[in-house]
Design a protein around this motif. Structure first.
Motif, PDB file in Angstrom:
ATOM      1  N   VAL A 289       0.858  -1.179   0.000  1.00  0.00           N
ATOM      2  CA  VAL A 289       0.000   0.000   0.000  1.00  0.00           C
ATOM      3  C   VAL A 289       0.897   1.234   0.000  1.00  0.00           C
ATOM      4  CG1 VAL A 289      -2.019  -1.046   1.088  1.00  0.00           C
ATOM      5  CG2 VAL A 289      -0.179  -0.167   2.514  1.00  0.00           C
ATOM      6  N   LYS A 290       0.397   2.305  -0.630  1.00  0.00           N
ATOM      7  CA  LYS A 290       1.189   3.535  -0.729  1.00  0.00           C
ATOM      8  C   LYS A 290       0.694   4.549   0.277  1.00  0.00           C
ATOM      9  CE  LYS A 290       2.956   6.970  -4.003  1.00  0.00           C
ATOM     10  NZ  LYS A 290       2.964   7.426  -5.409  1.00  0.00           N
ATOM     11  N   GLY A 291       1.634   5.211   0.936  1.00  0.00           N
ATOM     12  CA  GLY A 291       1.277   6.240   1.896  1.00  0.00           C
ATOM     13  C   GLY A 291       2.471   6.641   2.730  1.00  0.00           C
ATOM     14  N   VAL A 292       2.221   7.535   3.683  1.00  0.00           N
ATOM     15  CA  VAL A 292       3.248   8.005   4.611  1.00  0.00           C
ATOM     16  C   VAL A 292       3.206   7.126   5.849  1.00  0.00           C
ATOM     17  CG1 VAL A 292       4.030   9.932   6.038  1.00  0.00           C
ATOM     18  CG2 VAL A 292       3.127  10.355   3.738  1.00  0.00           C
ATOM     19  N   LEU A 293       4.366   6.652   6.285  1.00  0.00           N
ATOM     20  CA  LEU A 293       4.448   5.757   7.441  1.00  0.00           C
ATOM     21  C   LEU A 293       4.409   6.586   8.732  1.00  0.00           C
ATOM     22  CD1 LEU A 293       4.682   2.664   7.416  1.00  0.00           C
ATOM     23  CD2 LEU A 293       7.110   2.932   7.932  1.00  0.00           C
ATOM     24  N   VAL A 294       3.411   6.323   9.563  1.00  0.00           N
ATOM     25  CA  VAL A 294       3.216   7.048  10.818  1.00  0.00           C
ATOM     26  C   VAL A 294       3.340   6.051  11.966  1.00  0.00           C
ATOM     27  CG1 VAL A 294       1.633   8.419  12.215  1.00  0.00           C
ATOM     28  CG2 VAL A 294       1.721   8.753   9.729  1.00  0.00           C
ATOM     29  N   PRO A 295       4.386   6.138  12.800  1.00  0.00           N
ATOM     30  CA  PRO A 295       4.529   5.195  13.919  1.00  0.00           C
ATOM     31  C   PRO A 295       3.371   5.318  14.903  1.00  0.00           C
ATOM     32  CG  PRO A 295       6.565   6.428  13.533  1.00  0.00           C
ATOM     33  CD  PRO A 295       5.504   7.084  12.710  1.00  0.00           C
ATOM     34  N   GLU A 296       3.114   4.232  15.602  1.00  0.00           N
ATOM     35  CA  GLU A 296       2.021   4.245  16.583  1.00  0.00           C
ATOM     36  C   GLU A 296       2.289   5.250  17.695  1.00  0.00           C
ATOM     37  OE1 GLU A 296      -0.330   0.431  17.375  1.00  0.00           O
ATOM     38  OE2 GLU A 296       1.680  -0.321  16.993  1.00  0.00           O
ATOM     39  N   ASP A 297       3.553   5.466  18.064  1.00  0.00           N
ATOM     40  CA  ASP A 297       3.872   6.419  19.125  1.00  0.00           C
ATOM     41  C   ASP A 297       3.542   7.849  18.719  1.00  0.00           C
ATOM     42  OD1 ASP A 297       4.769   4.326  20.615  1.00  0.00           O
ATOM     43  OD2 ASP A 297       6.900   4.650  20.192  1.00  0.00           O
ATOM     44  N   ALA A 298       3.450   8.120  17.416  1.00  0.00           N
ATOM     45  CA  ALA A 298       3.155   9.479  16.957  1.00  0.00           C
ATOM     46  C   ALA A 298       1.660   9.775  16.954  1.00  0.00           C
ATOM     47  CB  ALA A 298       3.723   9.685  15.548  1.00  0.00           C
ATOM     48  N   VAL A 299       0.838   8.761  17.121  1.00  0.00           N
ATOM     49  CA  VAL A 299      -0.613   8.923  17.045  1.00  0.00           C
ATOM     50  C   VAL A 299      -1.153   9.370  18.397  1.00  0.00           C
ATOM     51  CG1 VAL A 299      -2.781   7.685  16.698  1.00  0.00           C
ATOM     52  CG2 VAL A 299      -0.843   7.255  15.192  1.00  0.00           C
ATOM     53  N   VAL A 300      -2.089  10.342  18.370  1.00  0.00           N
ATOM     54  CA  VAL A 300      -2.746  10.821  19.577  1.00  0.00           C
ATOM     55  C   VAL A 300      -4.237  10.536  19.461  1.00  0.00           C
ATOM     56  CG1 VAL A 300      -1.031  12.595  20.052  1.00  0.00           C
ATOM     57  CG2 VAL A 300      -2.997  13.155  18.630  1.00  0.00           C
ATOM     58  N   HIS A 301      -4.898  10.437  20.612  1.00  0.00           N
ATOM     59  CA  HIS A 301      -6.321  10.131  20.645  1.00  0.00           C
ATOM     60  C   HIS A 301      -7.054  11.264  21.350  1.00  0.00           C
ATOM     61  CE1 HIS A 301      -5.482   5.963  19.420  1.00  0.00           C
ATOM     62  NE2 HIS A 301      -4.420   6.078  20.208  1.00  0.00           N
ATOM     63  N   GLY A 302      -8.122  11.723  20.739  1.00  0.00           N
ATOM     64  CA  GLY A 302      -8.906  12.795  21.335  1.00  0.00           C
ATOM     65  C   GLY A 302     -10.141  13.085  20.520  1.00  0.00           C
TER      66      GLY A 302
END
Length: 369
Positions: A289-302
């Protein structure tokens, strides 16, 4: 102290003069007191030089860190503020990534493998004993027939031959038992594990000694792989640390709770996973799949969503949604709707979200006033 006393004295005199100004006598004295009042004013101005010829200064408020532009809330921080919160951002390309499939892992109880291994070893020993008895009884029967009825009684010859037949039947039973156990091992655990049980290879020995554990990994319904992937990982609760898995073979049965395609994997005995543990597993899929790789640690929940902060190119950062079903690759989300070369906040996203929420609280409070 002298300056304060002088200020109090001058203030008192001014109040007294103000009281006289509203009386008839005060009107007559006003003209005579003007030179004295002017002197007092000059004296007061010399004591308060910082307030001379200055308008009332406006309150110095801190610069706003957030702004709403085009319906988006932007967060701007100075370089010192970024360093203080440990903000780390990195430009990442939008490229192809090998997708990971999320699966469900369960560490199996090895009692059945241990039982089959021991039973097969016992059956092998029984067969060897039966064959040894056949050799002895066959030798005795040959000697009796060689000596003949003139030397050995007919009853002894018949006994020797009967013993040989009995021992040969025992060999047949032992061989049948061995074949049954071998077939059972293959049917229950597949060709690879079944062979390991039969041969008591290092694979099974490590399982019995708890150096490794056996995990069954099951894909969700609707997902299927043409071949079992070699690369796989499992999460160790509660920290969700990843540990590697080693492929054994396709599973001979599915998990009845999930009803999906299953595989057998080995996990190290010191990984923190124990028999009976259920956890998440990740299998490498052949598709990309094509896209930008975003680590789980960079994700915020709100606000009921999942987000990542990205740079806008002018020193500000804005929230970007990450879909709950976003593809995974290398323990990271593949976000397909981020522009190529997006600046992603890898650390410090939670502080940006807190700053954004604080600004909203201030705005709501101001509206209430």
């Amino acid at each position: 102290m002298g300056g304060r006393r002088a200020m109090l004295l001058i203030g008192g005199m001014l109040l007294a003069l103000a009281g006289l100004a509203v009386s008839p006598t005060g009107e007559r004295l006003r003209a005579d007191a003007n030179p004295i009042v002017s002197g007092m004013r000059e004296r007061l101005a010399s004591l308060l030089p910082e307030r001379r010829n200055e308008p009332a200064a406006a309150a110095q408020l801190p610069a706003a860190r957030t702004a709403v532009e085009d319906g988006r809330t932007l967060v701007r921080l100075t370089m010192a503020e970024r360093a203080r919160i440990g903000l780390v951002a990195e430009a990442r390309p939008a490229v192809l990534h090998r997708q990971e499939l999320t699966a469900y892992g369960s560490v199996l109880d090895l009692a059945r493998i241990t039982e089959l291994t021991n039973s097969y070893a016992g059956a092998v020993a029984a067969l060897q004993t039966a064959r040894a008895r056949v050799e002895v009884s066959a030798s005795a029967a040959r000697r009796a027939r060689t000596l003949g009825a003139g030397v050995v009684a007919v009853a002894q010859i018949e006994t020797a031959e009967g013993t040989l037949l009995t021992d040969q039947a025992s060999v047949t039973v032992a061989e049948s038992q061995l074949r049954t156990l071998a077939a059972t091992a293959r049917q229950e655990w597949g060709a690879v594990l079944g062979k390991a049980i039969i041969e008591r290879s290092q694979l099974v020995t490590r399982l019995i000694e708890r150096a490794d554990f056996l995990m069954q990994v099951t894909l969700p319904p609707g997902e299927a792989l043409a071949a079992a992937p070699q690369a796989a990982f499992a999460e160790v609760p509660p920290q969700s640390e990843r540990v590697p898995l080693r492929l054994v073979s396709p599973a001979t049965r599915t998990d009845p709770r999930i009803q999906g395609q299953s595989f057998f994997y080995l996990v190290s005995g010191d990984s923190g996973l124990l028999p009976g543990t259920s956890t998440m597993a990740f299998l490498a899929a052949p598709r990309a799949v094509k896209g930008v790789l975003v680590p789980e640690d960079a994700v915020v929940h709100g606000e009921g969503g999942t987000w990542v902060y990205r740079g806008t190119g002018d020193g500000a950062f804005v929230r970007h949604p990450v879909r709950p079903d976003a593809p995974m690759s290398a323990d990271a989300f593949v976000v397909g709707d981020l522009p190529d070369g997006s600046e992603i906040v890898l650390r410090g996203g939670q502080a940006l979200l807190s700053e954004e929420m604080k600004n909203r609280i201030r705005v709501v409070g101001d509206d209430d006033d």
